[in-house]
Motif scaffolding. Structure first.
Motif, PDB file in Angstrom:
ATOM      1  N   PRO A 236       0.819  -1.223   0.000  1.00  0.00           N
ATOM      2  CA  PRO A 236       0.000   0.000   0.000  1.00  0.00           C
ATOM      3  C   PRO A 236       0.850   1.269   0.000  1.00  0.00           C
ATOM      4  O   PRO A 236       0.632   2.177  -0.812  1.00  0.00           O
ATOM      5  CB  PRO A 236      -0.813  -0.132   1.299  1.00  0.00           C
ATOM      6  CG  PRO A 236      -0.892  -1.607   1.549  1.00  0.00           C
ATOM      7  CD  PRO A 236       0.407  -2.166   1.057  1.00  0.00           C
ATOM      8  N   GLU A 237       1.853   1.313   0.885  1.00  0.00           N
ATOM      9  CA  GLU A 237       2.674   2.525   0.941  1.00  0.00           C
ATOM     10  C   GLU A 237       3.548   2.676  -0.294  1.00  0.00           C
ATOM     11  O   GLU A 237       3.823   3.792  -0.730  1.00  0.00           O
ATOM     12  CB  GLU A 237       3.551   2.506   2.187  1.00  0.00           C
ATOM     13  CG  GLU A 237       2.789   2.892   3.436  1.00  0.00           C
ATOM     14  CD  GLU A 237       3.683   2.805   4.649  1.00  0.00           C
ATOM     15  OE1 GLU A 237       4.683   3.525   4.697  1.00  0.00           O
ATOM     16  OE2 GLU A 237       3.374   1.983   5.530  1.00  0.00           O
TER      17      GLU A 237
ATOM     18  N   GLU B 150      -4.808  -9.868   5.452  1.00  0.00           N
ATOM     19  CA  GLU B 150      -5.871  -9.897   4.434  1.00  0.00           C
ATOM     20  C   GLU B 150      -6.730  -8.645   4.551  1.00  0.00           C
ATOM     21  O   GLU B 150      -7.029  -7.980   3.553  1.00  0.00           O
ATOM     22  CB  GLU B 150      -6.757 -11.145   4.600  1.00  0.00           C
ATOM     23  CG  GLU B 150      -6.094 -12.435   4.178  1.00  0.00           C
ATOM     24  CD  GLU B 150      -7.054 -13.624   4.278  1.00  0.00           C
ATOM     25  OE1 GLU B 150      -8.233 -13.430   4.646  1.00  0.00           O
ATOM     26  OE2 GLU B 150      -6.613 -14.751   3.975  1.00  0.00           O
ATOM     27  N   ALA B 151      -7.096  -8.296   5.805  1.00  0.00           N
ATOM     28  CA  ALA B 151      -7.952  -7.123   6.028  1.00  0.00           C
ATOM     29  C   ALA B 151      -7.220  -5.853   5.598  1.00  0.00           C
ATOM     30  O   ALA B 151      -7.796  -4.979   4.944  1.00  0.00           O
ATOM     31  CB  ALA B 151      -8.365  -7.048   7.499  1.00  0.00           C
ATOM     32  N   LYS B 152      -5.939  -5.775   5.964  1.00  0.00           N
ATOM     33  CA  LYS B 152      -5.159  -4.592   5.606  1.00  0.00           C
ATOM     34  C   LYS B 152      -5.095  -4.438   4.080  1.00  0.00           C
ATOM     35  O   LYS B 152      -5.236  -3.328   3.548  1.00  0.00           O
ATOM     36  CB  LYS B 152      -3.737  -4.730   6.186  1.00  0.00           C
ATOM     37  CG  LYS B 152      -2.825  -3.598   5.803  1.00  0.00           C
ATOM     38  CD  LYS B 152      -1.525  -3.582   6.575  1.00  0.00           C
ATOM     39  CE  LYS B 152      -0.701  -2.400   6.032  1.00  0.00           C
ATOM     40  NZ  LYS B 152       0.510  -2.127   6.670  1.00  0.00           N
ATOM     41  N   MET B 153      -4.918  -5.544   3.407  1.00  0.00           N
ATOM     42  CA  MET B 153      -4.801  -5.463   1.954  1.00  0.00           C
ATOM     43  C   MET B 153      -6.140  -5.135   1.303  1.00  0.00           C
ATOM     44  O   MET B 153      -6.199  -4.428   0.299  1.00  0.00           O
ATOM     45  CB  MET B 153      -4.241  -6.774   1.372  1.00  0.00           C
ATOM     46  CG  MET B 153      -2.849  -7.101   1.861  1.00  0.00           C
ATOM     47  SD  MET B 153      -1.702  -5.699   1.765  1.00  0.00           S
ATOM     48  CE  MET B 153      -1.438  -5.616   0.026  1.00  0.00           C
TER      49      MET B 153
ATOM     50  N   PHE C  23      -7.989   2.778  -3.443  1.00  0.00           N
ATOM     51  CA  PHE C  23      -7.914   2.888  -4.905  1.00  0.00           C
ATOM     52  C   PHE C  23      -9.077   2.129  -5.541  1.00  0.00           C
ATOM     53  O   PHE C  23      -8.881   1.087  -6.171  1.00  0.00           O
ATOM     54  CB  PHE C  23      -6.591   2.285  -5.430  1.00  0.00           C
ATOM     55  CG  PHE C  23      -5.348   2.901  -4.871  1.00  0.00           C
ATOM     56  CD1 PHE C  23      -4.898   4.134  -5.309  1.00  0.00           C
ATOM     57  CD2 PHE C  23      -4.584   2.224  -3.923  1.00  0.00           C
ATOM     58  CE1 PHE C  23      -3.719   4.696  -4.802  1.00  0.00           C
ATOM     59  CE2 PHE C  23      -3.412   2.774  -3.411  1.00  0.00           C
ATOM     60  CZ  PHE C  23      -2.981   4.011  -3.855  1.00  0.00           C
ATOM     61  N   PRO C  24     -10.315   2.632  -5.359  1.00  0.00           N
ATOM     62  CA  PRO C  24     -11.474   1.847  -5.812  1.00  0.00           C
ATOM     63  C   PRO C  24     -11.455   1.525  -7.307  1.00  0.00           C
ATOM     64  O   PRO C  24     -11.958   0.481  -7.719  1.00  0.00           O
ATOM     65  CB  PRO C  24     -12.674   2.729  -5.443  1.00  0.00           C
ATOM     66  CG  PRO C  24     -12.132   4.041  -5.012  1.00  0.00           C
ATOM     67  CD  PRO C  24     -10.673   3.893  -4.728  1.00  0.00           C
ATOM     68  N   ASP C  25     -10.893   2.406  -8.126  1.00  0.00           N
ATOM     69  CA  ASP C  25     -10.892   2.140  -9.567  1.00  0.00           C
ATOM     70  C   ASP C  25      -9.702   1.308 -10.016  1.00  0.00           C
ATOM     71  O   ASP C  25      -9.599   0.918 -11.169  1.00  0.00           O
ATOM     72  CB  ASP C  25     -10.817   3.464 -10.361  1.00  0.00           C
ATOM     73  CG  ASP C  25     -11.910   4.410  -9.929  1.00  0.00           C
ATOM     74  OD1 ASP C  25     -12.969   3.898  -9.507  1.00  0.00           O
ATOM     75  OD2 ASP C  25     -11.685   5.634  -9.998  1.00  0.00           O
ATOM     76  N   ARG C  26      -8.763   1.132  -9.117  1.00  0.00           N
ATOM     77  CA  ARG C  26      -7.499   0.544  -9.564  1.00  0.00           C
ATOM     78  C   ARG C  26      -7.140  -0.788  -8.922  1.00  0.00           C
ATOM     79  O   ARG C  26      -6.341  -1.535  -9.470  1.00  0.00           O
ATOM     80  CB  ARG C  26      -6.353   1.500  -9.210  1.00  0.00           C
ATOM     81  CG  ARG C  26      -6.381   2.803  -9.938  1.00  0.00           C
ATOM     82  CD  ARG C  26      -5.192   3.624  -9.475  1.00  0.00           C
ATOM     83  NE  ARG C  26      -5.009   4.793 -10.296  1.00  0.00           N
ATOM     84  CZ  ARG C  26      -3.843   5.382 -10.484  1.00  0.00           C
ATOM     85  NH1 ARG C  26      -2.762   4.921  -9.912  1.00  0.00           N
ATOM     86  NH2 ARG C  26      -3.751   6.440 -11.248  1.00  0.00           N
ATOM     87  N   ALA C  27      -7.667  -1.053  -7.730  1.00  0.00           N
ATOM     88  CA  ALA C  27      -7.166  -2.214  -6.982  1.00  0.00           C
ATOM     89  C   ALA C  27      -8.252  -3.264  -6.749  1.00  0.00           C
ATOM     90  O   ALA C  27      -9.391  -2.932  -6.415  1.00  0.00           O
ATOM     91  CB  ALA C  27      -6.611  -1.746  -5.638  1.00  0.00           C
TER      92      ALA C  27
END
Ligand code: ADP
Length: 491
Positions: A319-320, A349-352, A359-363
């Protein structure tokens, strides 16, 4: 020299019967590759033994019941049942008994139960070869689960007359898993601690350290890992002990089974391709984007990760690292998408999964084990992220390269040995970064993105990765040489 070399290969998992991670791939393919080295007058009679886990589906793998026998404990005995089957000419023994309950997962969080399961299995596999009157020249155990077999072989017991010529090989695919907590189970099964040895006191009753102590040869899963485990950073506290036995440690890379991993025949890909038809990857990518609800944009670089959700794999750096990308000149405004497939640590899993909110459109983050999806990702994604904190060998980078998915990986262990960095050699196959930090990873991704925008440079990079020989053939020969040198040595 033995014309009939008998090798008993022990593992906790093996593809296609049961696979959780890379050990499953290795135990599913190395014994087969070794057997294929048989010649008319010198056969390599490798046989694989596995616990009969509930996850092994009888309807897919019809088994034959072989025999019942008992395993002697210091104050009692336990009944074992052995079954057999053959897959592509490889004889496989499955062992069941009360410590291997069919409703238990392959690995659980109850280390004592797992300890009993795997120690029982290790002893039963040895006992079975005695009942079959099949004395192996080599017992090749793997990781802590089957290391107890080597400890048992090294203990002075009358029953070991049968194994008096047997040499012991231990494959290390993941050193930090020492079998911590399984010490009481070792004692329960009569495998006593190794006092007054070079092992540190805290390790003297643990399965993996005892296996290492007992082994004639320890095979780390890559040459780099063989060196790394003698250092403080990677040695799990055993580095000093391991340094004293360095002459017994070798590093042999893992391969991949090219019958199992082949983009030209992979039945889970919507289209098959090879290095001459890489344009088809674009269509696989679009299908994958559609499947996961991402915008269908073939030119946008698609990142991927496929691994157990474990801090080992450095997933938490991602993420970072993705945020840091937006600060790299020349890269900051480039579009990208990412698909992460991985199951394991619930917290990770939750963190990921939060990435999807960032990034709703990307991830897209899929927290499950899904081999068909993994194959579509290898076939359709552009880059595979492997930011491992340590990596004994790693298979995903090899599968990725073989499928034209370029690795962006930390320069560690087997990743360092199998990926050639873009800026270090003309023969490059991927991008390596040194530190396990979000910034170092972002820099690596940034370098990859710049090359990605040069279509012909990217194609050449893919071609070089795809033309690499990741097959088992040469590697299996290395194992054969090692086995032969052991059985011809006098000690
Ligand atoms: P490790 O053995 O440390 O888990 P490797 O890279 O050696 O890592 O091997 C991982 C194997 O497991 C590869 O075959 C990879 O494709 C597979 N794999 C890992 N996670 C998943 C998942 N969530 N779904 C499908 N396959 C997975």
């Amino acid at each position: 020299m033995a014309s009939n070399l008998r090798v008993l290969f022990l593992a906790a998992e093996a593809d296609p019967l049961v696979k959780i991670g890379g050990l499953g791939d290795v135990a599913g393919s190395l014994p087969k590759a070794l057997r294929a080295l048989s010649k008319p007058k010198s056969t390599v009679d490798v046989r694989l033994a596995l616990p009969f886990h509930g996850a092994i589906q009888r309807k897919n793998f019809p088994v034959r019941r072989l025999m019942n026998f008992s395993i002697d404990l210091p104050i009692s005995s336990i009944q074992a049942e052995a079954y057999s089957l053959e897959i592509e000419g490889l004889p496989i023994y499955l062992i069941s008994g009360p410590p291997i309950p069919s409703d238990a997962p392959v690995y659980s969080s109850d280390i004592l139960a797992d300890g009993r399961k795997f120690i029982f299995f290790s002893l039963a596999a040895l006992e079975l070869s005695r009942h079959l009157d099949w004395a192996p020249h080599i017992v090749h155990a793997n990781d802590w689960h089957t290391a107890p077999a080597l400890r048992a072989l090294s203990m002075e017991k009358p029953r070991n007359q049968f194994f008096k010529r047997t040499k012991k090989v231990l494959g290390i695919h993941n050193l930090p898993f020492l079998g911590n907590g399984a010490g009481p189970a070792m004692i329960e099964f009569g495998l006593s601690p190794a006092k007054q040895t070079a092992l540190p006191a805290w390790a003297q009753e643990l399965p993996l350290p005892l296996g290492i102590l007992s082994a004639d040869k320890v095979v780390a899963a890559s040459p780099s890992y063989a060196r790394e485990i003698t250092t403080k950073e990677f040695g799990s506290g055993l580095q000093e002990f391991l340094s004293t036995i360095q002459d017994r440690i070798v590093g042999i890379l893992n391969g991949i089974d090219l019958q199992v991993w082949n983009p030209l025949t992979d039945r889970f890909l919507p289209e098959n391709f090879d290095s001459g038809s890489l344009e088809k990857r674009g269509r696989i990518k679009v299908a994958l984007q559609a499947e996961l609800g991402l915008d269908q944009r073939p030119k946008v670089p698609l990142f991927a990760m496929i691994n157990r959700m474990d801090v080992q794999k450095g997933v938490d750096l991602v993420p970072e690292a993705l945020l840091a990308l937006s600060k790299i000149p020349g890269v900051a405004n480039l579009p990208w998408q990412i698909i992460i497939l991985g199951a394991g640590d619930p917290g990770l899993e939750a963190k990921m999964r939060q990435l999807e909110a960032w990034f709703p459109d990307r991830a897209r983050v899929e927290t499950r084990y899904d081999e068909p999806l993994s194959r579509r990702i290898y076939g359709g994604a552009d880059m595979l992220f492997i930011p491992s904190r340590y990596e004994p060998c790693g298979l995903t980078q090899m599968i990725g390269m073989h499928y034209g998915c370029v690795p962006v990986a930390r320069a560690v262990g087997g990743l360092r040995d199998t990926i050639q960095d873009y800026d270090s050699t003309e023969d490059s196959t991927g991008f390596l970064f040194e530190e396990a930090s979000p910034q170092a990873m972002a820099d690596g991704i940034g370098r990859a993105l710049k090359v990605f925008s040069n279509r012909s440079a990217w194609r050449s990079l893919q071609h070089r990765g795809m033309s690499r020989d990741f097959s088992w053939v040469g590697l299996a020969n290395k194992y054969l040489d090692l086995y032969r040198s052991l059985i011809s040595s006098k000690s």
